[in-house]
Design a protein around this motif. Sequence first.
Motif, PDB file in Angstrom:
ATOM      1  N   PRO A 163       1.581   8.660   3.527  1.00 14.63           N
ATOM      2  CA  PRO A 163       0.232   9.053   3.933  1.00 14.63           C
ATOM      3  C   PRO A 163      -0.377   7.961   4.814  1.00 14.63           C
ATOM      4  O   PRO A 163       0.074   6.811   4.786  1.00 14.63           O
ATOM      5  N   GLU A 164      -1.369   8.316   5.601  1.00 12.59           N
ATOM      6  CA  GLU A 164      -2.116   7.312   6.353  1.00 12.59           C
ATOM      7  C   GLU A 164      -3.346   6.962   5.517  1.00 12.59           C
ATOM      8  O   GLU A 164      -4.300   7.742   5.461  1.00 12.59           O
ATOM      9  N   ILE A 206       0.830  -1.212   0.000  1.00 13.95           N
ATOM     10  CA  ILE A 206       0.000   0.000   0.000  1.00 13.95           C
ATOM     11  C   ILE A 206       0.866   1.264   0.000  1.00 13.95           C
ATOM     12  O   ILE A 206       0.609   2.211  -0.751  1.00 13.95           O
ATOM     13  N   LEU A 207       1.913   1.255   0.828  1.00 17.17           N
ATOM     14  CA  LEU A 207       2.659   2.490   1.055  1.00 17.17           C
ATOM     15  C   LEU A 207       3.752   2.760   0.035  1.00 17.17           C
ATOM     16  O   LEU A 207       4.132   3.927  -0.155  1.00 17.17           O
ATOM     17  N   PHE A 208       4.257   1.741  -0.643  1.00 19.91           N
ATOM     18  CA  PHE A 208       5.368   2.001  -1.566  1.00 19.91           C
ATOM     19  C   PHE A 208       4.939   2.953  -2.674  1.00 19.91           C
ATOM     20  O   PHE A 208       5.749   3.742  -3.181  1.00 19.91           O
ATOM     21  N   THR A 248      -1.561  -0.624   8.665  1.00 20.49           N
ATOM     22  CA  THR A 248      -0.813   0.176   7.690  1.00 20.49           C
ATOM     23  C   THR A 248      -0.778   1.647   8.104  1.00 20.49           C
ATOM     24  O   THR A 248       0.265   2.307   8.012  1.00 20.49           O
ATOM     25  N   ARG A 249      -1.898   2.158   8.585  1.00 19.65           N
ATOM     26  CA  ARG A 249      -1.948   3.535   9.075  1.00 19.65           C
ATOM     27  C   ARG A 249      -1.000   3.727  10.263  1.00 19.65           C
ATOM     28  O   ARG A 249      -0.292   4.735  10.363  1.00 19.65           O
ATOM     29  N   ARG A 303       3.950   5.841  12.549  1.00 23.35           N
ATOM     30  CA  ARG A 303       5.163   5.608  13.345  1.00 23.35           C
ATOM     31  C   ARG A 303       6.422   5.899  12.544  1.00 23.35           C
ATOM     32  O   ARG A 303       7.402   6.430  13.091  1.00 23.35           O
ATOM     33  N   PHE A 304       6.427   5.576  11.252  1.00 21.31           N
ATOM     34  CA  PHE A 304       7.605   5.882  10.436  1.00 21.31           C
ATOM     35  C   PHE A 304       7.809   7.394  10.383  1.00 21.31           C
ATOM     36  O   PHE A 304       8.929   7.888  10.575  1.00 21.31           O
ATOM     37  N   ASN A 305       6.730   8.114  10.096  1.00 19.77           N
ATOM     38  CA  ASN A 305       6.844   9.577   9.997  1.00 19.77           C
ATOM     39  C   ASN A 305       7.332  10.196  11.305  1.00 19.77           C
ATOM     40  O   ASN A 305       8.147  11.126  11.300  1.00 19.77           O
ATOM     41  N   GLU A 306       6.854   9.675  12.437  1.00 17.62           N
ATOM     42  CA  GLU A 306       7.237  10.217  13.741  1.00 17.62           C
ATOM     43  C   GLU A 306       8.648   9.804  14.151  1.00 17.62           C
ATOM     44  O   GLU A 306       9.436  10.622  14.628  1.00 17.62           O
ATOM     45  N   ARG A 307       8.963   8.520  13.958  1.00 12.80           N
ATOM     46  CA  ARG A 307      10.225   7.996  14.479  1.00 12.80           C
ATOM     47  C   ARG A 307      11.413   8.310  13.585  1.00 12.80           C
ATOM     48  O   ARG A 307      12.495   8.664  14.065  1.00 12.80           O
ATOM     49  N   TYR A 308      11.233   8.159  12.289  1.00 10.51           N
ATOM     50  CA  TYR A 308      12.368   8.270  11.381  1.00 10.51           C
ATOM     51  C   TYR A 308      12.384   9.549  10.546  1.00 10.51           C
ATOM     52  O   TYR A 308      13.429   9.922  10.018  1.00 10.51           O
TER      53      TYR A 308
END
Length: 363
Positions: free
Chosen positions: A212-213, A172-174, A193-194, A199-204
């Motif tokens: 996007p979510e 979905i996200l790629f 997936t959301r 978490r990716f946007n916040e952590r990395y």
Amino acid sequence: MQSEEQVTAAGNEISESFKTAKKLSDQVLTKLEENPGQYTMLTGDRPTGRLHLGHYFGSIRERVQMQDRGVHTNIIIADYQVITDRDTTEHMKDNVLNLVLDYLAAGIDPGKTMIFTHSATPAENQLMLPFLSLVTEAELHRNPTVKSEMEASGHALTGLLLTYPVHQACDILFCKANVVPIGKDNLPHVELTRTIARRFNERYAGGNTVFPEPAAILSDSPEIPGLDGRKMSKSYGNSIMLGATAEETAKLIKKSPTDSERRITFDPVNRPQVSALLTTAGLVTGRDPREIAEEIGDSGAGALKAYVTDSVNTFLAPHRERRAELSKDMDYIHDVLDEGNRKAEQIAEETLDQVRSAMGMRY
């Protein structure tokens, strides 16, 4: 063991969660209809066999509508996910090519919709590694689809089955899909997936939006029963395949079970087999199954099966004709898949480069 009160509470919680998701789905669908070009959609199928009427009314028809509205549509043929619960890849190539044939015959336009496979997009699969760092083992074990797939297969829980919701997040996200049409049972996958995107946007990514979510678009399509009243499934042998001949379809419908009552009535609870035939006829003709039942009346199961056979074969005739024409040029089918795989890998490489940059892994 859960008490009756705990089971009831859990059921109420799921019901409320679904209501919330359906409300959000309706809101997103309204916005999508106003500005379809702002949306990217990802759907897909496991190449475990041929597509049937249940697939057409449950998802294929909606994909064509989304594509024709102007949504950026993408279809993944999830070949790696076949081995989450199966021990062989026998017939894989044949199944993949037949999926492409049915997609195109149903109206999917490869000029507008990207069709690709897991195994040909290594950069997409590489997203699994950072994404796995964003979920806990407990979250994976809680996924209801993992539990049901494991129970249905009778296999030991493999690492691939346990992590396949994360693999779906990669799908979905790629391509930065922001809408995912699904049935109610797959809602936990979109929710995970959301979570991974957030978490990716916040952590990395320091709060920047790399991913996007995505929103779930919950299908309004009814569950389509097989010819024996059970869920339509390739494994049950109760499915009308889109690519079957008129003769094969007639033979299958003729063998379908009914009951001893001569008068035809639509009663899914008490007469599931007769009602399944009526539902099938209703879908392909656009008529109310009750109206069809009333029309057939005391003419019995033979008349019902004749009506269903004629209705299904009339409905599928254009699809079969297009499919037969397409199958004369399998080089073209290979070209469609090759081009989709090329585009998907290019997108996946760009996304993976953004991921490396966000994680400080460009050296």
